[in-house]
Design a protein around this motif. Structure first.
Motif, PDB file in Angstrom:
ATOM      1  N   ILE A 140      64.446  58.883  -7.751  1.00  0.00           N
ATOM      2  CA  ILE A 140      64.548  57.834  -8.769  1.00  0.00           C
ATOM      3  C   ILE A 140      63.123  57.416  -9.127  1.00  0.00           C
ATOM      4  CG2 ILE A 140      65.458  55.551  -9.332  1.00  0.00           C
ATOM      5  CD1 ILE A 140      67.504  55.988  -7.053  1.00  0.00           C
ATOM      6  N   THR A 141      62.710  57.699 -10.343  1.00  0.00           N
ATOM      7  CA  THR A 141      61.358  57.376 -10.802  1.00  0.00           C
ATOM      8  C   THR A 141      61.446  56.338 -11.908  1.00  0.00           C
ATOM      9  OG1 THR A 141      60.594  59.620 -10.288  1.00  0.00           O
ATOM     10  CG2 THR A 141      59.230  58.309 -11.770  1.00  0.00           C
ATOM     11  N   PHE A 142      60.625  55.304 -11.811  1.00  0.00           N
ATOM     12  CA  PHE A 142      60.612  54.276 -12.857  1.00  0.00           C
ATOM     13  C   PHE A 142      59.175  53.988 -13.274  1.00  0.00           C
ATOM     14  CE2 PHE A 142      60.433  52.050  -8.833  1.00  0.00           C
ATOM     15  CZ  PHE A 142      59.449  51.094  -9.023  1.00  0.00           C
ATOM     16  N   SER A 143      59.033  53.667 -14.538  1.00  0.00           N
ATOM     17  CA  SER A 143      57.740  53.317 -15.117  1.00  0.00           C
ATOM     18  C   SER A 143      57.873  51.964 -15.792  1.00  0.00           C
ATOM     19  CB  SER A 143      57.303  54.386 -16.128  1.00  0.00           C
ATOM     20  OG  SER A 143      56.080  54.040 -16.728  1.00  0.00           O
ATOM     21  N   ALA A 144      57.077  51.004 -15.351  1.00  0.00           N
ATOM     22  CA  ALA A 144      57.169  49.628 -15.849  1.00  0.00           C
ATOM     23  C   ALA A 144      56.015  49.334 -16.801  1.00  0.00           C
ATOM     24  CB  ALA A 144      57.151  48.639 -14.687  1.00  0.00           C
ATOM     25  N   THR A 145      56.338  48.651 -17.892  1.00  0.00           N
ATOM     26  CA  THR A 145      55.331  48.211 -18.861  1.00  0.00           C
ATOM     27  C   THR A 145      55.539  46.722 -19.100  1.00  0.00           C
ATOM     28  OG1 THR A 145      55.329  50.372 -19.940  1.00  0.00           O
ATOM     29  CG2 THR A 145      54.388  48.531 -21.165  1.00  0.00           C
ATOM     30  N   PRO A 146      54.590  45.866 -18.713  1.00  0.00           N
ATOM     31  CA  PRO A 146      54.768  44.426 -18.890  1.00  0.00           C
ATOM     32  C   PRO A 146      54.803  44.054 -20.365  1.00  0.00           C
ATOM     33  CG  PRO A 146      52.539  44.922 -18.191  1.00  0.00           C
ATOM     34  CD  PRO A 146      53.293  46.193 -18.089  1.00  0.00           C
ATOM     35  N   ARG A 147      55.584  43.028 -20.682  1.00  0.00           N
ATOM     36  CA  ARG A 147      55.691  42.562 -22.060  1.00  0.00           C
ATOM     37  C   ARG A 147      54.511  41.689 -22.451  1.00  0.00           C
ATOM     38  NH1 ARG A 147      59.130  44.898 -25.414  1.00  0.00           N
ATOM     39  NH2 ARG A 147      59.438  42.921 -26.519  1.00  0.00           N
ATOM     40  N   HIS A 148      53.699  41.259 -21.491  1.00  0.00           N
ATOM     41  CA  HIS A 148      52.544  40.420 -21.758  1.00  0.00           C
ATOM     42  C   HIS A 148      51.304  41.127 -21.221  1.00  0.00           C
ATOM     43  CE1 HIS A 148      55.119  37.083 -22.948  1.00  0.00           C
ATOM     44  NE2 HIS A 148      55.838  37.307 -21.856  1.00  0.00           N
ATOM     45  N   PRO A 149      50.134  40.838 -21.777  1.00  0.00           N
ATOM     46  CA  PRO A 149      48.900  41.479 -21.276  1.00  0.00           C
ATOM     47  C   PRO A 149      48.664  41.138 -19.808  1.00  0.00           C
ATOM     48  CG  PRO A 149      48.522  40.408 -23.395  1.00  0.00           C
ATOM     49  CD  PRO A 149      49.879  39.961 -22.930  1.00  0.00           C
ATOM     50  N   GLU A 150      48.160  42.137 -19.097  1.00  0.00           N
ATOM     51  CA  GLU A 150      47.824  41.905 -17.700  1.00  0.00           C
ATOM     52  C   GLU A 150      46.488  41.178 -17.597  1.00  0.00           C
ATOM     53  OE1 GLU A 150      49.174  44.943 -14.681  1.00  0.00           O
ATOM     54  OE2 GLU A 150      48.804  46.233 -16.424  1.00  0.00           O
ATOM     55  N   VAL A 204      59.639  42.730 -18.895  1.00  0.00           N
ATOM     56  CA  VAL A 204      59.115  44.054 -18.598  1.00  0.00           C
ATOM     57  C   VAL A 204      59.996  45.108 -19.266  1.00  0.00           C
ATOM     58  CG1 VAL A 204      60.452  44.328 -16.468  1.00  0.00           C
ATOM     59  CG2 VAL A 204      58.315  45.580 -16.747  1.00  0.00           C
ATOM     60  N   ASP A 205      59.351  46.157 -19.778  1.00  0.00           N
ATOM     61  CA  ASP A 205      60.060  47.352 -20.237  1.00  0.00           C
ATOM     62  C   ASP A 205      60.024  48.378 -19.116  1.00  0.00           C
ATOM     63  OD1 ASP A 205      60.464  46.232 -22.762  1.00  0.00           O
ATOM     64  OD2 ASP A 205      58.582  47.038 -23.538  1.00  0.00           O
ATOM     65  N   VAL A 206      61.140  49.042 -18.909  1.00  0.00           N
ATOM     66  CA  VAL A 206      61.201  50.000 -17.810  1.00  0.00           C
ATOM     67  C   VAL A 206      61.895  51.273 -18.289  1.00  0.00           C
ATOM     68  CG1 VAL A 206      63.335  48.945 -16.948  1.00  0.00           C
ATOM     69  CG2 VAL A 206      61.988  50.429 -15.456  1.00  0.00           C
ATOM     70  N   LYS A 207      61.299  52.388 -17.927  1.00  0.00           N
ATOM     71  CA  LYS A 207      61.904  53.693 -18.168  1.00  0.00           C
ATOM     72  C   LYS A 207      62.268  54.285 -16.818  1.00  0.00           C
ATOM     73  CE  LYS A 207      60.965  58.321 -20.004  1.00  0.00           C
ATOM     74  NZ  LYS A 207      59.961  59.192 -20.680  1.00  0.00           N
ATOM     75  N   VAL A 208      63.541  54.638 -16.655  1.00  0.00           N
ATOM     76  CA  VAL A 208      64.004  55.169 -15.372  1.00  0.00           C
ATOM     77  C   VAL A 208      64.482  56.602 -15.572  1.00  0.00           C
ATOM     78  CG1 VAL A 208      66.311  54.177 -15.720  1.00  0.00           C
ATOM     79  CG2 VAL A 208      65.584  54.825 -13.423  1.00  0.00           C
ATOM     80  N   THR A 209      64.065  57.457 -14.674  1.00  0.00           N
ATOM     81  CA  THR A 209      64.460  58.868 -14.680  1.00  0.00           C
ATOM     82  C   THR A 209      64.980  59.234 -13.305  1.00  0.00           C
ATOM     83  OG1 THR A 209      62.731  59.362 -16.307  1.00  0.00           O
ATOM     84  CG2 THR A 209      63.710  61.222 -15.157  1.00  0.00           C
ATOM     85  N   MET A 210      66.092  59.936 -13.272  1.00  0.00           N
ATOM     86  CA  MET A 210      66.670  60.374 -12.003  1.00  0.00           C
ATOM     87  C   MET A 210      66.894  61.873 -12.044  1.00  0.00           C
ATOM     88  SD  MET A 210      69.459  57.385 -11.184  1.00  0.00           S
ATOM     89  CE  MET A 210      69.062  55.647 -11.456  1.00  0.00           C
ATOM     90  N   GLY A 211      66.665  62.528 -10.920  1.00  0.00           N
ATOM     91  CA  GLY A 211      66.867  63.966 -10.864  1.00  0.00           C
ATOM     92  C   GLY A 211      66.713  64.497  -9.463  1.00  0.00           C
TER      93      GLY A 211
END
Length: 219
Positions: A140-150, A204-211
């Protein structure tokens, strides 16, 4: 009345001759019928024995399609982190993992099969996924992108894997807080079974990939 002076003996002779002709004609007809019966019978006209199938003889049923990947992911109700629930620190000593190097120089080849991929925008919300794992390891791989600047402490993500019956926490990872600032991470499952994966996020925006992944070592 027979004519006077005629041959009375000729009448029985003619009758016998007629009977003989009739017998010869009947015998010839029987021979013709027997000759026809001796002709070879086409193979298609012979009743074939029942093969146990309702399909016509000589026709084969097409082979059923084989599903190469039996792992299944479907949306379900999420199981958010409960108030006061203890989440173990995944790396309490901040140890940087070092990849292992094979001494023989043979480089393993990883064959990856994607089972699921989706993107979500989470404010104060969660998404749940039921995962039926057949092939392991399951990643299970996830990539998080915050909605606000870090740096922004308001953005965070917690990914949990639980037992569907007891809701016992099996594994967890995330972004920000105790999980650090790395945006892309993975959770590996080494046991087949059913799991509930929850993505609990805030701004947060998140993209999840499973394989699945199969490693083949050359030679």
């Amino acid at each position: 009345m027979p004519r006077r002076g005629g041959d009375f003996r000729s009448a029985p002779a003619r009758t016998a001759a007629l009977i003989l002709i009739v017998v010869l004609v009947a015998a010839c007809s029987g021979c013709i019928a027997l000759e026809k019966d001796d002709e070879p019978i086409p193979s298609g006209a012979v009743d074939q024995p029942w093969s146990g199938s309702l399909e016509p003889a000589g026709e084969s049923r097409p082979a059923p399609s084989v599903t190469q990947n039996l792992n299944v992911v479907v949306p379900v109700d999420p199981v958010p982190v409960q108030p006061g629930e203890h989440l173990p620190d995944p790396n309490p000593c901040n140890v940087t993992p070092v990849p292992l190097t094979r001494m023989d120089g043979a480089k393993p080849v990883a064959e990856k099969t994607k089972v699921f991929e989706e993107q979500y925008t989470l404010y104060h919300s969660a998404r749940g996924l039921q995962v039926d794992v057949v092939d392991v390891p399951f990643i299970i791989t996830f990539s998080a992108t915050p909605r606000h600047p870090e740096p922004d402490a308001n953005s965070r993500l917690v990914v949990t894997v639980r037992d569907p019956e007891t809701l016992r926490l099996i594994a967890d990872e995330g972004y920000h807080g105790i999980y650090g600032s790395a945006r892309e991470k993975s959770i590996m499952l080494y046991r087949a079974g059913r799991y509930i994966v929850t993505l609990d996020g805030r701004f947060v925006d998140v993209k999840v990939t499973m394989g699945t992944e199969k490693v083949n070592v050359p030679g």
